[in-house]
Structures are given as C-alpha cells and as structure tokens.
Design a protein around this motif. Structure first.
Motif, short mmCIF file in Angstrom:
data_model
loop_
_atom_site.label_atom_id
_atom_site.label_comp_id
_atom_site.label_asym_id
_atom_site.label_seq_id
_atom_site.Cartn_x
_atom_site.Cartn_y
_atom_site.Cartn_z
N ALA A 1 0.82 -1.21 0.00
CA ALA A 1 0.00 0.00 0.00
C ALA A 1 0.86 1.26 0.00
O ALA A 1 0.47 2.29 -0.57
CB ALA A 1 -0.93 0.00 1.21
N TRP B 1 -0.26 5.56 -1.35
CA TRP B 1 -1.36 5.49 -0.38
C TRP B 1 -2.67 6.01 -0.96
O TRP B 1 -3.75 5.60 -0.54
CB TRP B 1 -0.99 6.27 0.88
CG TRP B 1 -0.11 5.48 1.80
CD1 TRP B 1 1.22 5.65 2.02
CD2 TRP B 1 -0.51 4.38 2.62
NE1 TRP B 1 1.69 4.74 2.92
CE2 TRP B 1 0.65 3.93 3.32
CE3 TRP B 1 -1.71 3.71 2.84
CZ2 TRP B 1 0.62 2.87 4.20
CZ3 TRP B 1 -1.75 2.65 3.73
CH2 TRP B 1 -0.58 2.24 4.40
N SER C 1 -4.14 2.97 -2.76
CA SER C 1 -4.50 1.92 -1.81
C SER C 1 -5.70 2.32 -0.96
O SER C 1 -6.60 1.50 -0.71
CB SER C 1 -3.31 1.60 -0.91
OG SER C 1 -2.92 2.73 -0.15
N MET C 2 -5.76 3.59 -0.54
CA MET C 2 -6.92 4.05 0.23
C MET C 2 -8.18 4.07 -0.62
O MET C 2 -9.28 3.79 -0.13
CB MET C 2 -6.65 5.44 0.81
CG MET C 2 -5.65 5.45 1.96
SD MET C 2 -6.12 4.35 3.33
CE MET C 2 -7.70 5.04 3.81
N THR C 3 -8.02 4.37 -1.90
CA THR C 3 -9.17 4.29 -2.81
C THR C 3 -9.71 2.87 -2.87
O THR C 3 -10.93 2.64 -2.83
CB THR C 3 -8.76 4.76 -4.23
OG1 THR C 3 -8.32 6.11 -4.17
CG2 THR C 3 -9.94 4.63 -5.18
N THR C 4 -8.81 1.89 -2.94
CA THR C 4 -9.23 0.49 -2.96
C THR C 4 -9.93 0.10 -1.67
O THR C 4 -10.96 -0.57 -1.68
CB THR C 4 -8.00 -0.41 -3.18
OG1 THR C 4 -7.29 0.00 -4.35
CG2 THR C 4 -8.43 -1.86 -3.33
N ILE C 5 -9.37 0.54 -0.53
CA ILE C 5 -9.99 0.22 0.76
C ILE C 5 -11.37 0.84 0.86
O ILE C 5 -12.33 0.19 1.31
CB ILE C 5 -9.08 0.74 1.90
CG1 ILE C 5 -7.76 -0.04 1.93
CG2 ILE C 5 -9.79 0.62 3.25
CD1 ILE C 5 -6.73 0.52 2.89
N PRO D 1 -0.23 -0.91 -5.17
CA PRO D 1 -1.09 -0.26 -4.17
C PRO D 1 -2.49 -0.86 -4.09
O PRO D 1 -3.09 -0.88 -3.01
CB PRO D 1 -1.14 1.20 -4.66
CG PRO D 1 0.08 1.38 -5.49
CD PRO D 1 0.32 0.05 -6.14
N GLY E 1 -4.13 -2.44 -0.69
CA GLY E 1 -5.43 -2.06 -0.14
C GLY E 1 -6.29 -3.28 0.16
O GLY E 1 -6.96 -3.34 1.20
N MET F 1 -4.99 -4.96 3.33
CA MET F 1 -5.35 -4.24 4.55
C MET F 1 -6.71 -4.72 5.09
O MET F 1 -6.88 -4.95 6.29
CB MET F 1 -5.41 -2.74 4.27
CG MET F 1 -4.05 -2.07 4.14
SD MET F 1 -3.27 -1.89 5.76
CE MET F 1 -1.78 -0.98 5.30
#
Length: 601
Positions: free
Chosen positions: A207, A211, A214-218, A427, A431, A434
C-alpha cells in the motif's frame, strides 16, 4: 426451492420449523454445504483467485534474486504459472479429500527464510556480473548461463520434497490431532489474531507505494461490502416458471466487493497512467501504481504452457537444505491449524474435529511434495486472505473454492492469462490486503467469546501471547544471527521458528493456558465443547452438520468399519449409535451414523 436474487438458494421449504427461524452464522448467504449455481461459483472462484493473486505474485519476484533470475522475466512468468497450476491442484485436493473446508492453498512466506539461508551458502551465491552481461545472459534461457538458476531451484525442490514427508507423517499419523486436546479458545485466539496482525507489514509495503490508490481500494471495498451491500441491482430475466420475462434483483455488491473494487481501482490507475500522473522512474515507489510497470511479464509469457514434475531437472538433496526447510514446515503447520478454525467459523461449519485436521495437515504435506516436484521454489499452505474474503462476501460454500481451484489450474496453463494479472498495481493489492488481514485478526479475537475475559488470568495469557508473538520475531528479524549453537542447521530451524509470529504466539498461549491454574469454565472449555457439538436443533445459530468433514464419493462408508477407529484421519461412526432420523435431516438418507465422539478436548 426459494428463488432469490435471480438464482436458487440451497434452502428447502420442507426443513423443520425451528430451523427456518434460525439466524445463519455470521449472516452467511451460503453455508459450507450449500452450493450456488455453477456460474456464481465460477465468478466467486475467480474472485478467490484474484484474492490470492497478490501474495502469490510476490513469491517468484522475491526468490528471483537469490536464485539468480531477477532479470529473466520469462523465468519469473514460468515459475509464477507453475505456482498457480499447483496451487489450484492442491486446493481441489484439500477441499475434496483433505480438511474439506473452503480454504485456498498457495505459496507461503514461511519457506522464504530457509530458502534464503540455503542459497546464502558459498556454493549457491550468484556470480558477480555487470549489468550488460546479466541482461544478455537472461535473454537466452537455453544456454549455460540461462540454466544457472535451475541448479539452485533443484536444490530448493529437493529440500521441500523431503521436508514435506515430515508434514505428511505428522498429519496422517494423527500426531497433530493428539495435540489438539490441549488447545482451547485462549490458544486459538492469539494464533489466529497474529495471522492477520503479523502480516500488516506486507500490506503496508504494497500500500505504501501509493497510499492514494491503496486508500481508494480500501474505500471501495468498504463501500461495496458494508455500506451498499444491501442494494440490489435490477436485471431483466426470462423464466418459464414466471411466465416469461421478469425483472429480478441481484446482490452484486455483497457477493463481489473485491472484484469490483479491484476493477474500479485498476481503471483509475489506467486513466492516471495514460494522463502521465504517475512517475516514469522505476526507482520511485509511486511507479508501481502504473498499470504498465510489469508489462514485460505479459509480453514474455507463452500462450499455453503445461507445467510438469522435474521441468527444471532432477531435484537434488542436501542435509543442510532439508533441516533448514523443516523450520518452514513447522511454521506452516501451526499457521494452518489456526486457519482451519478461522475458516470453519467464517463458513458456517462446526470447528474441525481431529480427523479432519489430521487429514488437512497430511494433505498440505502432499501439496508441498507436489510443489517441490513441479518446481515452484516454495511450499504450500492455507491462505489467510481468502478466509477473509469469505467473511466479506458471506459465501462459505465449499463448491466455490473447488471452482476457484479449477480457475487457478486454468490460469497456470494459459500463460498470458496469468501474466495479465501480474500487472495489477501494487497499491491495489496492498489495499485489499489491509481489509483481508483485518478480517482475520477480528476472527481471532471473536474466539474469546467462549472464555471469561473478566478473568485476570485470561487477560494475561491473551495479552502477553500477542505482544510476545510480535516482539520476539521483531527482534529476530533485526538480529538474524542471534541464534548461534554452532550447528548451522539447528540455527536455521530456531531462527525461522522464532521469527514466525503465529508460532511464537501459539506456543506461549498453549503453554500458559495449560499450566496456569484455572477452571474449565474460566478457560472457556465448557462453551468450546458445546460449540463442538452437532446438536443443531438446540442452537440459535444455524450452522452446517459435523458431517461436512466426511469424505466424499462414498469413501465415508469406511467410517462404519471397526478398523476406522484406529485410523487417525478417518471419523468413526458406531452402528450401535445409529440415528436414522437425524442423519436424514442432514441429507445422509440414513446411510451413516452419528459420530461416537466429536470432542476434541
């Protein structure tokens, strides 16, 4: 049958009235013994393939350095295809004849440390070459320099195959099952929790490349699986039973949140890549967010390639390699036992009895034997991230995992197909990790509901086991030469074992729980035994029957033979305890019998 969401659920109107009112375990759409339609199984199986993809992708890239094929993208793609093929094969074997839980088998990081230790020996160190020579040598995989990595692969193959015999022995002789009588919820909880928590660095490394992506994926996974999971997509359909065309509704977001999140995030990365929003310098971490960062693998891969045992040559065996690899086997066994409990809980199955765990560990040993023979450079173990996917999708069907194994086999045969997913940006994979690892940690914590967590004894055991399970491996990773007995093989075994969080946490929790005085009620063993029972009609939560662990294709008829009570990997059903009515309710048509003893403790 009940028609819902445009497909048939495995529920029948002739079930007992009290069973209809039960709440399904963890809100599952499908329990372990319920089968969605084949096309749903195929899509969900493909989602499990995507879920295990991230961890599997890393393995050939990690071992390529010490094996001297880091610049050979063709070799990397062929090793990757082999891993997919054998993982699918072992997954089908495990789900059908092994532990019979919806659990994916794949490469494991537990074997990487002993692999590095073996290849660090003087005779296996890569020769020093300048960049141009290294590049030229990897262009032709048929010349002597191109075969350089194969000698190292054959050494690792032999070590894995011989050490796999130890795992087969541990499983099928029932030694691991005997140990389970000492395991309760206080030992299981830290083990499963550490499976998820200890992997946070793997998720963070992926991630951390970007970030934002990766945060978009989360956010997308959370959106699809938690916020709009009850929103159903309308679709047009045709059915003779409904008199022609009709408009149905399908829970797309609840069943496929991971695939949807990966697809949307991948599309976003493609747009940003085309617009020049990501750096073009491979040395910059954000470069891994580009969709074209691994296109070399796709161009090098063959359309069709059939992996076979001994494809790199005849495996070689050395004592140092075997003893070193045993540490990876031990760590894998401990991790897999925790995974079995987590998978059973998330899929709506009773906790696995001794015979099922014995079979599962034995089958994983056979899986390691196969991976060694085929030449993946790695072993096989249960995949924690795919267990987390069950918790998100709420589909615990065993059939889905069997389809997923078939998808992996096909992916291993079609080189271009497998190589396509190598280009998934890091990334996005981070995500997904995570979320998945968080689910595993939460499942481990949930096992504490059986114990008295107002007890200072229990709080001490759980808290210390988790912290020590993180602290000691952290120290070992920063001090790789801390163990120095004078015998290199013993040093490797202890170093790998003490560097594995799940192993350390399990051993500490197991020792403390069985030595610190405490009542069986306080330890949670009473509630644990009740949870092991097969008295489904007395439970408020609907779970599958204990018979889901029986062997298929009529093989469970061996369980009625007297000799089966002495075979550790077979259940024993005493004909004197026959309960035809109960067996018919479980769909067994009176052909089998109630287990004589389902207790594990």
């Amino acid at each position: 049958m009940i028609i819902q969401y445009g497909f048939e659920l495995a529920q029948s109107d002739d079930k007992p009235e009290n069973e209809k009112t039960k709440t399904r375990a963890l809100g599952l759409s499908y329990l372990i013994n319920e089968n969605p339609p084949w096309y749903i199984c195929l899509l969900l199986g493909f989602q499990h393939y995507l879920t295990m993809l991230g961890g599997t992708l890393a393995i050939p890239f990690i071992i390529s350095g010490p094996m001297c094929f880091a610049n050979n993208t063709l070799a990397i793609s062929e090793v990757l295809s082999t891993i997919f093929f054998v993982s699918g094969l072992v997954t089908v074997l495990q789900a059908t004849f092994g532990v019979r839980l919806p659990i994916v088998q794949g490469g494991t990081f537990a074997f990487l440390t002993p692999t590095f230790a073996i290849l660090s020996l003087p005779q296996w160190k890569c020769p020093t070459l300048d960049e141009n020579a290294a590049t030229n040598s990897t262009d032709n995989a048929n010349d002597d320099s191109g075969d350089l990595w194969k000698t190292r692969m054959r050494e690792i193959q032999g070590a894995i195959m011989i050490s796999a015999l130890f795992q087969i022995l541990i499983g099928f002789t029932g030694l691991i099952g005997v140990l389970l009588r000492f395991i309760g919820p206080l030992a299981i909880a830290p083990t499963i929790t550490l499976v998820g928590v200890a992997l946070f660095n793997v998720a963070a490394d992926h991630a951390g490349n970007h970030w934002g992506i990766s945060m978009t994926t989360i956010v997308l996974i959370a959106l699809f699986s938690q916020y709009i999971n009850k929103f159903e997509i309308p679709f047009a359909g045709f059915s003779k039973h409904r008199g022609g065309c009709y408009v149905g509704r399908y829970p797309l977001f609840r069943l496929f949140p991971v695939i949807l999140a990966i697809a949307v995030a991948w599309a976003i990365c493609a747009i940003i890549t085309a617009a020049g929003g990501f750096p073009s310098d491979p040395k910059v971490p954000q470069y891994m967010a580009r969709t074209d960062s691994r296109t070399a693998v796709l161009s090098e891969a063959k359309w069709f390639r059939f992996p076979y045992p001994g494809q790199w040559g005849t495996p070689t065996v050395s004592a140092a390699g075997v003893f070193g690899m045993l540490a990876g086997v031990v760590a894998s066994i401990i991790e897999s036992v925790g995974d079995y409990y987590a998978c059973a809980r998330l899929s709506g199955a009773p906790p696995p009895p001794r015979h099922a765990i014995n079979r599962g560990i034995g089958m994983e040993g056979i899986g390691c034997l196969l991976t060694g023979a085929f030449g993946t450079g790695n072993g096989t173990t249960s995949y924690s991230e795919n267990i987390g996917a069950i918790g998100i999708t709420k589909v615990g069907s065993l059939r889905v995992i069997q389809f997923g194994g078939l998808v992996m086999i096909v992916a291993g045969l079609i080189g271009k197909f497998g190589a396509l997913f190598v280009s998934i940006p890091d990334p996005i994979v981070g995500g997904v990790f995570m979320v998945m690892f968080g689910m595993i940690a939460a499942v481990g914590i949930s096992n504490l509901q059986f114990a008295d967590m107002n007890s200072g004894r229990n709080l001490f055991i759980v808290g210390f086991s988790i912290v020590f399970g993180l602290g000691l491996p952290y120290y070992m990773n920063n001090h790789p030469n801390a163990i120095n007995t004078g015998v290199a093989e013993i040093d490797q075994i202890f170093t790998v074992l003490l560097s594995t969080s799940m192993a350390v946490g399990c051993i500490v929790a197991l020792f403390l729980d069985n030595t610190i005085p405490g009542t069986i009620e306080e330890r949670g063993l009473v509630a644990w035994r009740q949870h092991l029972g097969d008295d489904s009609d007395e439970q408020s939560v609907q779970t599958a029957s204990i018979h889901v662990y029986d062997l298929p294709f009529g093989l469970n008829r061996f369980s009625t033979w007297r000799v089966s009570k002495y075979i550790p990997f077979l259940p024993y059903y005493d004909p004197k305890d026959a309960s035809t009515k109960q067996d018919e309710e479980h769909g067994l048509n009176g052909a089998f019998y109630k287990p004589k003893d389902q207790s594990m403790l």
